[in-house]
Design a protein around this motif. Sequence first.
Motif, PDB file in Angstrom:
ATOM      1  N   ARG A 144       0.832  -1.202   0.000  1.00  0.00           N
ATOM      2  CA  ARG A 144       0.000   0.000   0.000  1.00  0.00           C
ATOM      3  C   ARG A 144       0.865   1.250   0.000  1.00  0.00           C
ATOM      4  O   ARG A 144       1.818   1.365   0.780  1.00  0.00           O
ATOM      5  N   ALA A 145       0.546   2.177  -0.861  1.00  0.00           N
ATOM      6  CA  ALA A 145       1.193   3.486  -0.816  1.00  0.00           C
ATOM      7  C   ALA A 145       0.649   4.266   0.374  1.00  0.00           C
ATOM      8  O   ALA A 145      -0.361   3.898   0.979  1.00  0.00           O
ATOM      9  N   THR A 146       1.297   5.349   0.729  1.00  0.00           N
ATOM     10  CA  THR A 146       0.799   6.190   1.810  1.00  0.00           C
ATOM     11  C   THR A 146      -0.406   6.991   1.316  1.00  0.00           C
ATOM     12  O   THR A 146      -0.620   7.153   0.106  1.00  0.00           O
ATOM     13  N   GLU A 147      -1.179   7.511   2.255  1.00  0.00           N
ATOM     14  CA  GLU A 147      -2.307   8.361   1.872  1.00  0.00           C
ATOM     15  C   GLU A 147      -1.826   9.572   1.091  1.00  0.00           C
ATOM     16  O   GLU A 147      -2.473  10.002   0.126  1.00  0.00           O
ATOM     17  N   ALA A 148      -0.687  10.140   1.513  1.00  0.00           N
ATOM     18  CA  ALA A 148      -0.150  11.308   0.814  1.00  0.00           C
ATOM     19  C   ALA A 148       0.191  10.970  -0.630  1.00  0.00           C
ATOM     20  O   ALA A 148      -0.038  11.775  -1.548  1.00  0.00           O
ATOM     21  N   GLU A 149       0.732   9.775  -0.854  1.00  0.00           N
ATOM     22  CA  GLU A 149       1.092   9.374  -2.216  1.00  0.00           C
ATOM     23  C   GLU A 149      -0.150   9.149  -3.076  1.00  0.00           C
ATOM     24  O   GLU A 149      -0.171   9.518  -4.259  1.00  0.00           O
ATOM     25  N   VAL A 150      -1.170   8.549  -2.504  1.00  0.00           N
ATOM     26  CA  VAL A 150      -2.405   8.333  -3.266  1.00  0.00           C
ATOM     27  C   VAL A 150      -3.058   9.671  -3.587  1.00  0.00           C
ATOM     28  O   VAL A 150      -3.521   9.900  -4.710  1.00  0.00           O
ATOM     29  N   LEU A 151      -3.095  10.563  -2.600  1.00  0.00           N
ATOM     30  CA  LEU A 151      -3.669  11.887  -2.840  1.00  0.00           C
ATOM     31  C   LEU A 151      -2.896  12.622  -3.926  1.00  0.00           C
ATOM     32  O   LEU A 151      -3.496  13.285  -4.790  1.00  0.00           O
ATOM     33  N   ALA A 152      -1.568  12.503  -3.907  1.00  0.00           N
ATOM     34  CA  ALA A 152      -0.751  13.164  -4.926  1.00  0.00           C
ATOM     35  C   ALA A 152      -1.079  12.623  -6.314  1.00  0.00           C
ATOM     36  O   ALA A 152      -1.147  13.386  -7.294  1.00  0.00           O
ATOM     37  N   LEU A 153      -1.297  11.302  -6.422  1.00  0.00           N
ATOM     38  CA  LEU A 153      -1.681  10.727  -7.711  1.00  0.00           C
ATOM     39  C   LEU A 153      -3.022  11.277  -8.168  1.00  0.00           C
ATOM     40  O   LEU A 153      -3.190  11.637  -9.348  1.00  0.00           O
ATOM     41  N   ILE A 154      -3.987  11.346  -7.268  1.00  0.00           N
ATOM     42  CA  ILE A 154      -5.319  11.844  -7.623  1.00  0.00           C
ATOM     43  C   ILE A 154      -5.233  13.284  -8.113  1.00  0.00           C
ATOM     44  O   ILE A 154      -5.817  13.647  -9.141  1.00  0.00           O
ATOM     45  N   LYS A 155      -4.507  14.106  -7.380  1.00  0.00           N
ATOM     46  CA  LYS A 155      -4.355  15.502  -7.786  1.00  0.00           C
ATOM     47  C   LYS A 155      -3.678  15.597  -9.156  1.00  0.00           C
ATOM     48  O   LYS A 155      -4.079  16.388 -10.018  1.00  0.00           O
ATOM     49  N   SER A 156      -2.632  14.794  -9.329  1.00  0.00           N
ATOM     50  CA  SER A 156      -1.916  14.820 -10.599  1.00  0.00           C
ATOM     51  C   SER A 156      -2.827  14.396 -11.747  1.00  0.00           C
ATOM     52  O   SER A 156      -2.840  15.028 -12.817  1.00  0.00           O
TER      53      SER A 156
END
Length: 523
Positions: free
Chosen positions: A178-190
């Motif tokens: 699992r990626a971190t929440e910050a990493e998933v959020l960064a992907l979504i924003k990107s």
Amino acid sequence: MKKLSYIAKALLVSVLFAACHKTLELSPEDYFGDGNFWKNEAQVSNFMVGLHKQFRDNQFMFFRLGEMRGGGMSNVDVQNTSLNELQIIEQRIEENSAGVTSWAGFYGPILQVNLFIQKVDDAAFLTADRKNYLLGQAYAMRAWYYFHLLRTYGGVPIRTEPEVLNGAIDVVALRKARATEAEVLALIKSDVNESLKLFGTAASADKTQFTPNAARMLKGEVFLWSAKVYGAPADLEEAKTALTAISGYQLLPSFANVFAYGSKDNAEIIFTIRYRVAEAEMNVASFLYSTFNFNGLHYKDSTVSAGVGNFLVDPLKIADVNSLQVIQRYRYTFELFQSYDVADTRRNATFYDYYKVTTSTTPYTVTVRNTALVKFLGTIDANKRYFSDDWPVYREADRLLMLAEIANAQGQDPSAYIKAIRDRAYGAGKDPAPFVHGSKDANELAIFRERAKEFVFEGKRWYDLRRMQYAGQPLAFKSAAQPYGVLDKATQAYKLLWPVEPGIWTNDPLVNQTPGYLTAKPQ
């Protein structure tokens, strides 16, 4: 031919979509379909229609994740039937009864979106404008799926390549933590920013597919979530910019008409999931009364003071037109119905209330108070009811109330946005209790109350409770000062996120359990 049904177009890409139903450990059995596909614009466009058909297939999962845990659904059976998914409604989600399995089934659609991005990137036969528009849709759709995963599980494995469809069969190589929440959020924003970049100045036309304005709504919601859940206040302005860039929509004068079968693509709808008679229906019948238990026993009288004799037999004509005995498997709480003012037109456009009384006492005693959901009651065609109203993903009311929330979070007055919603609900100048700008906490509760009444069965209430705040904590937590909490912070704070079932570990031992749940894993 332009308006071919989703089903007809989706059949054209069924060979490729079959891989969706295989586990990530398996490669496709052959590549015949793939080798003869991706050759012209019609194939690519039809694949995108297929992606949206798959999106529609997930509608009830979007509802399940976004609303069932929100405290608006009842765990009390009043019709001698049985209620479904009580472990979710009652917050009894644990490792062995997670309520939702296999990451909500979203990695199948993500796999297909990843394949689409890869193939369209390489498609030399597409004009630049057409390629960019199609890719804009794909990036927005991937952001949508990951946004649901983030709000459900927190950190999840990130997959942005169609490894399996590219022939990857090494089970060990396919494992991913699992990626971190910050990493998933960064992907979504990107992804959502890439979507809007690719869309460019293109117009928003087809409301049944991702469009530039649908992507702007998604960006507004994502950045609002980031600002309030992850403490990034600068994202409020990004959310506001995205939402204020949307124009050309308006609240319909009649709340009920927003959802009516004959009012598809109306001026309030920004993005919707399309249903049609004889093509596809929503799972709404399970929110209606059981005709067997209803007939001759109940009467509608909101004051419960009109005496007896007002008996009704199937007033919504459920059984008569369906040759189908629907059974109420899901209920909203009667308290939610009572939270509407009698003059609020959203009340009777959302619920049909009915009662059972005993005539053996004086005054008569009410023994059952219940409601049926009528907001998406569908249409009758050739003496058969079809639950084929569209399901709004985003509409103008959502945009206005998100802007109200942003204004409140920035210390500004949200009155104008709330007034527009209430004026539609009551009629201009007829609001019995107009909103008055107050403290940030009081405003937040007022906005939540409007959202709770506005978006029943639209899959938003649980996410609202997680995002919106009172006294610096999510509304999801119980508090003597606010009545909407569903979790005890001291003992249940970890349940803001869902667990993953042990079967996930069996397939991928790199995946850890959601923090707070039992972590014993098979060795």
